[in-house]
Write a protein that holds these residues in place. Structure first.
Motif, short mmCIF file in Angstrom:
data_model
loop_
_atom_site.label_atom_id
_atom_site.label_comp_id
_atom_site.label_asym_id
_atom_site.label_seq_id
_atom_site.Cartn_x
_atom_site.Cartn_y
_atom_site.Cartn_z
N LEU B 56 0.82 -1.21 0.00
CA LEU B 56 0.00 0.00 0.00
C LEU B 56 0.85 1.26 0.00
CD1 LEU B 56 -2.95 -0.82 2.38
CD2 LEU B 56 -3.07 -0.23 -0.03
N ARG B 84 -5.46 -7.08 -4.75
CA ARG B 84 -6.78 -6.71 -4.24
C ARG B 84 -7.53 -7.92 -3.73
NH1 ARG B 84 -7.18 -2.71 -8.33
NH2 ARG B 84 -8.34 -4.09 -9.69
N ARG B 87 -5.86 -8.45 -0.25
CA ARG B 87 -6.17 -7.42 0.74
C ARG B 87 -7.59 -7.61 1.27
NH1 ARG B 87 -4.48 -2.86 -3.04
NH2 ARG B 87 -2.22 -3.11 -3.05
N GLY B 88 -7.73 -7.52 2.55
CA GLY B 88 -9.05 -7.67 3.14
C GLY B 88 -9.42 -9.13 3.31
N MET B 95 -6.38 0.37 11.45
CA MET B 95 -5.55 1.56 11.54
C MET B 95 -5.78 2.34 12.81
SD MET B 95 -5.20 2.54 7.62
CE MET B 95 -6.87 2.19 7.36
N ASN B 103 -15.05 6.02 6.64
CA ASN B 103 -15.59 6.99 5.67
C ASN B 103 -16.73 7.79 6.31
OD1 ASN B 103 -17.00 8.26 3.56
ND2 ASN B 103 -16.26 6.74 2.10
N THR B 118 -17.04 -7.18 -1.47
CA THR B 118 -15.88 -7.07 -2.35
C THR B 118 -15.29 -8.44 -2.65
OG1 THR B 118 -15.40 -4.91 -1.41
CG2 THR B 118 -13.61 -5.96 -2.59
N HIS B 119 -15.38 -9.36 -1.70
CA HIS B 119 -14.69 -10.64 -1.89
C HIS B 119 -15.62 -11.83 -2.10
CE1 HIS B 119 -10.89 -8.76 -0.99
NE2 HIS B 119 -11.46 -8.18 0.05
N MET B 167 -12.68 -5.26 9.35
CA MET B 167 -11.47 -5.89 8.85
C MET B 167 -11.48 -7.41 9.02
SD MET B 167 -9.92 -3.81 7.29
CE MET B 167 -9.77 -2.06 7.00
N THR C 260 -8.17 2.80 4.10
CA THR C 260 -9.02 1.73 4.64
C THR C 260 -9.71 0.98 3.50
OG1 THR C 260 -9.46 3.07 6.59
CG2 THR C 260 -10.93 1.22 6.18
N ARG C 262 -8.77 0.68 0.47
CA ARG C 262 -7.79 -0.13 -0.27
C ARG C 262 -7.43 -1.37 0.52
NH1 ARG C 262 -4.86 5.08 -1.92
NH2 ARG C 262 -5.81 5.51 -3.94
N VAL C 263 -7.32 -1.22 1.86
CA VAL C 263 -7.01 -2.38 2.70
C VAL C 263 -8.10 -3.44 2.55
CG1 VAL C 263 -6.84 -3.17 5.08
CG2 VAL C 263 -5.63 -1.12 4.37
N LYS C 264 -9.35 -3.00 2.40
CA LYS C 264 -10.45 -3.94 2.25
C LYS C 264 -10.39 -4.66 0.90
CE LYS C 264 -13.91 -1.01 3.41
NZ LYS C 264 -15.30 -0.59 3.74
N GLY C 265 -9.54 -4.18 -0.01
CA GLY C 265 -9.45 -4.81 -1.32
C GLY C 265 -10.43 -4.23 -2.32
N VAL C 266 -10.98 -3.07 -2.02
CA VAL C 266 -11.94 -2.44 -2.93
C VAL C 266 -11.21 -2.00 -4.21
CG1 VAL C 266 -13.46 -0.44 -3.19
CG2 VAL C 266 -13.36 -1.65 -1.02
N PRO C 267 -11.80 -2.31 -5.39
CA PRO C 267 -11.16 -1.91 -6.65
C PRO C 267 -10.93 -0.40 -6.72
CG PRO C 267 -13.02 -3.36 -7.07
CD PRO C 267 -13.03 -3.07 -5.62
N GLU C 268 -9.84 0.01 -7.38
CA GLU C 268 -9.43 1.40 -7.40
C GLU C 268 -10.54 2.33 -7.92
OE1 GLU C 268 -6.79 2.15 -5.88
OE2 GLU C 268 -6.65 4.28 -6.34
N HIS C 275 -15.47 6.19 -2.49
CA HIS C 275 -14.93 6.65 -1.21
C HIS C 275 -14.39 8.07 -1.27
CE1 HIS C 275 -15.30 2.96 1.14
NE2 HIS C 275 -15.23 2.37 -0.04
#
Lengths: 299, 277, 357
Positions: B56, B84, B87-88, B95, B103, B118-119, B167, C260, C262-268, C275
């Motif tokens: 990252l 990607r 990650r997660g 953090m 957010n 996402t996954h 997380m 955060t 990006r850490v979750k793996g969310v596409p750019e 976000h």
């Protein structure tokens, strides 16, 4: 000890040395930013052109040559000639005097006015603040150009009235900045110290508050100058600013309007002068902001 | 058993106007399904290490390593798209401050759901169930109500528990916790760490706990890396911290106040001792 | 007599609801008050410009060739024999009852003139802001997400040009190039001369009216005339909107919650739009509102260049004829719309941002 060492000394011995040292640091920092150097150069050239216009301009600004009217750009007339056969390049050079006068006078009128009103509002607070800032806000929430147009309409067309109208519409932004700065300075220890020595409010404001507002003011004024040039040119274009035969850039564009479809250079050339000078002020203002106000860097 | 994460000679550098500056200078460590603590002062490179593992570090920052393997996958060779998917889902990170890491304009429920969706392809109802039970797992009493709130409407401690829920919901095998409690009130720090500890232990995950707090790390971790100025200066089991050899670690330990203190003055780190190492 | 818990709860909910309504009501009242106050300030300024600055306001209205009787009659009719505060009061009453006086040059009432010319300006400024938003927002987002790339550099240059290029000059250059040279677009005016007056004005917006009348040909003609002036306006709003979007986005992209995501793996793509972009939608509304109000102002210059029969053209014609009632009337209308848009975007900000609710 070399001059440079004297300038950069960590503990200056006099006020002069401190000020000179600060100016030197700002100057060297500006030199590291290519765009602000470019901006500075453009403004320097503008000033030199205005001063040296009688020697730089190949022709007079008003000399007519009807046999040679509306000639396209050539070796003899770099930017062509207008409908009266006047050399456009020479008129653009002479026009720099007018632009510089407008910019200088607007800055000289509106910045001190805004500075003073803002500082007074911020220093005294209470009703003084509410009334002054109420007026400022009303001015700020109005379209500047339209307001300037209306003022010129009432005062009568002409370059002096144009300058007054632009100055009247541009002080409120400076008043806001000066007030905000004054509010942060007002409660500091050194102001309390000066007050306890019995200084009058006028003395505190002029001697101690205003000098601290200057750097943010310089940034804002420099950035605003591009807008001032555009407004002045706009007034000239509509016919309310500088009157013919003055070679004001906006008025020149207005004259060229009639010929835009065939003799494009008459209207186009003065426009480039406006763009370059405005860009110069933008570049320098951006550079100054980065140096004097690092918080907002890159925005 | 092969380690879950194996890092060798990891370096992170950033360009400055005086050339590239390394903030992580070649660190190596292995991690099994255990709790590893990384301790160091601010600026020691510990946070950068955590972020480098997830790749990252944004350009112009640069990450290099001789090896950075996770569960047999060479992380260095992974494309952004492959990263990607990791990650997660497989490696995740909590953090520092939930005030900034959540957010502000998405509801808590939406943010947690996003981590699963996402996954995994799941129905709306399933996502909802997973989210609510995850919120319960981080001891949030009224998950339905909390899911509809915005982050500014919850306390710091609850925010961090939400962060943990978010997380852990995709079921990662490794959790990196980067100063997870330093922005929280002392009163809720232990609670948050206990939740992390319980969940990590229950699911048999690996944990990297990054902190500046030597006490805290030795309480919650099995093994400790002490970092200073971008390098690992000491590696030891948490119980053997008292026997640490390196002068920097000794200095840190000595600088910690103890109850029933008899010293008049706490010693200050004497940096000259290990300078240049 | 015991109250059962359900009704107590209901009462509490009702109490909270009425409290919320009261708070909303107060907010609305406050909003109306500030708008009215600012509008009164605007009136004071136009009053000052029209009645106080000119050495002889009567002369400004009747012209210098008027006879003494006409002059005196006009002076009394204008109420100039009364003290200034009384004059101002009458002025305010007149404006609020929809009386802005007669225009010397058109002979009609200023209100009638303005309602005739306003739709043309509205049409042009609206198309302009649409161009500015549709291009400016995505360009700003792309520039920020690829900082330092070519797109980013272009946006920076465009942004600076937007600050330093005279709008009337760009309009002229556009006419010379796209109309005179390339013949891609229609010339000055809203329509070619032979289409003029064929469509019955309903809304005053030619694009709408021609479609309502089923005149596709006129519609396309209007489009070719509208596209250049609207694009010039659009360029300036694009420059401003893209610049602000870029700066907002850079701010967001450096936020921890983007990491955060990006850490979750969310596409750019989602990191950027969901976000980073979502939180700036609300401040962007303010920017767009300001830009739209600015376009109304910019249209004064553009309409002069394109002989566009809108409020800006009306204003400049009035300026040159020293037609003070028309000047002050258009200043008032443009100023009022400007203030209104400003305040509305301010309110929208507070209503839409969950953090401010």
């Amino acid at each position: 000890m070399s001059t440079r060492d004297w300038l950069l000394e960590d503990s200056p011995h006099s006020r002069l040395q401190a000020n000179a040292g600060r100016a030197y640091r700002v100057f060297t920092a500006l030199l590291r930013n290519p765009l602000s150097v470019l901006g500075g150069l453009i403004i320097l050239i503008l000033v030199l052109t205005a001063l040296l216009a009688p020697w730089l301009a190949p022709y007079s600004s008003t000399g007519q040559d009807l046999a040679n009217r509306l000639a396209p750009p050539s070796g003899a007339h770099w930017m062509g000639t207008d409908e009266l056969g006047r050399d456009i390049f020479s008129r653009v050079i002479w026009g720099s005097q007018i632009t510089l006068t407008i910019v200088g006078l607007v800055a000289l009128i509106s910045a001190p006015l805004g500075l003073l009103l803002g500082a007074v509002a911020g220093y005294f607070g209470g009703w003084t603040d509410r009334v002054l800032m109420g007026i400022t806000d009303i001015f700020l929430s109005m379209p500047k150009l339209i307001l300037a147009l209306a003022f010129v309409a009432a005062l009568g067309p002409g370059i002096n009235n144009a300058i007054i109208a632009i100055a009247i519409t541009s002080w409120p932004a400076y008043a806001r900045i000066a007030r905000a700065e004054t509010l942060t300075i007002r409660n500091s220890e050194f102001i309390a110290a000066v007050q306890m020595q019995g200084a009058s409010p006028l003395r505190v404001i002029v001697g101690h508050v205003l000098p601290l507002c200057t750097s943010s003011m310089i940034i804002r004024v420099t950035l605003d100058m591009a807008g001032v040039i555009l407004t002045a040119a706009g007034l000239g274009f509509i016919g309310l600013g500088a009157q013919p035969p003055l070679p004001e850039w906006g008025a020149m564009i207005s004259r060229g309007r009639t010929f835009i479809l065939d003799q494009w250079w008459v209207a186009t050339m003065p426009g480039f002068a406006i763009i370059i000078v405005s860009l110069g002020f933008c570049f320098l203002g951006d550079g100054l902001r980065d140096v004097l106000d690092p918080k907002s860097e890159g925005k | 058993m092969a380690p879950m994460l194996s890092v060798k000679n990891l370096r992170v550098s950033f360009p400055t106007h005086r050339g590239r500056v390394e903030v992580v200078k070649g660190i190596s460590f292995d991690l099994g399904r255990e709790r590893l603590g990384i301790v160091g002062e601010s600026g020691s490179g510990k946070s950068m290490t955590g972020r480098a593992i997830l790749k990252l570090i944004r350009k112009p920052g640069l990450v290099t390593a001789d090896r950075m393997d996770f569960d047999g996958i060479d992380l260095l060779q992974q494309t952004e798209k492959q990263m990607r998917a990791i990650r997660g889902a497989r490696i995740s990170m909590v953090m520092q401050d939930p005030k900034f890491s959540l957010n502000p304009v998405m509801t808590i429920g939406e943010q947690i759901a996003e981590a699963v969706v996402t996954h995994e392809k799941l129905g709306r109802g399933e996502v909802q169930d997973r989210m609510l039970s995850m919120l319960e797992a981080v001891r949030i009493n009224d998950p339905k109500r909390v899911a509809g709130l915005y982050p500014h409407e919850v306390s710091g401690g609850m925010g961090q528990r939400i962060m943990i829920a978010m997380m852990l919901i995709p079921g990662p095998e490794l959790l990196i916790a980067d100063e997870p409690t330093s922005a929280l009130d002392v009163s809720v720090q232990a609670q948050v760490l206990d939740i992390i500890d319980n969940l990590v232990t229950a699911k048999g995950m690996g944990l990297i706990l990054i902190s500046h707090d030597l006490n805290l790390v030795s309480r919650y971790c099995d093994r400790i890396l002490v970092m200073n100025a971008g390098t690992v200066v000491e590696e030891c089991a948490a119980g053997q911290l008292e026997q640490a050899q390196h002068p920097y670690t000794r200095g840190l330990l000595a600088a910690m106040p103890v109850i029933n203190e008899t010293r008049d003055e706490l010693p200050v780190l004497d940096r000259s001792q290990w300078a240049g190492t | 007599m015991s109250q059962n818990p359900t009704t107590a709860a209901t009462l509490e909910v009702a109490g909270a609801a009425s409290r919320r309504t009261r708070r909303r009501l107060l907010a609305v009242l406050g909003f109306v008050a500030t708008v009215l106050l600012t509008f009164l300030g605007l009136l004071a300024i136009t009053f000052f410009i029209g009645r106080v600055i000119p050495i002889d306001p009567v002369l400004a209205i009747v012209g210098d060739r008027a006879s003494n009787e006409v002059y005196q009659a006009a002076r009394v009719a204008m109420g100039l024999d009364q003290p200034l505060p009384v004059q101002f009061f009458h002025y305010v009453v007149n404006v609020f009852s929809g009386d802005l006086g007669q225009s010397v040059s058109t002979g009609r009432s200023v209100v009638e003139d303005l309602s005739r010319f306003f739709p043309a300006t509205l049409e042009m400024a609206t198309i302009g802001i649409i161009i500015g938003v549709v291009l400016g927002v995505p360009l700003g987002v792309i520039a920020a997400s690829r900082q330092g790339s070519i797109i980013d550099q272009i946006i920076r240059v465009v942004g600076l040009l937007g600050y330093s290029m005279p709008a009337f000059w760009l309009g002229l250059v556009g006419l010379a190039l796209f109309y005179a040279r390339l013949r891609w677009v229609g010339g000055p005016g809203r329509l070619d001369i032979f289409y003029d007056g064929l469509v019955q004005p309903v809304t005053g917006l030619l694009l709408v009216d021609s479609l309502l009348a089923g005149e596709i040909e006129i519609f396309w003609n209007a489009v070719t005339h509208l596209v250049l002036p609207a694009s010039v306006l659009g360029f300036f709003s694009l420059a401003y909107i893209a610049r602000m979007t870029r700066s907002f986005m850079l701010d967001q992209l450096s936020q921890e919650f983007v990491t955060t995501a990006r850490v979750k793996g969310v596409p750019e793509r989602l990191v950027i739009w969901r976000h980073a972009f979502n939180p700036i939608r609300v401040p962007l509304i303010t920017v767009i509102g300001l830009s739209y109000a600015g376009l109304l102002e910019g249209s004064v210059m553009i309409e002069t260049v394109f002989s566009w029969p809108g409020i800006g053209n009306y204003l400049t014609t009035a300026l040159l004829n020293a037609d003070m009632n028309a000047v002050l009337g258009s200043t008032l209308v443009i100023g009022a719309v400007f203030i209104f848009i400003n305040k509305i975007s301010d309110v929208l900000y507070r209503v839409l941002d969950p953090r401010a609710r």
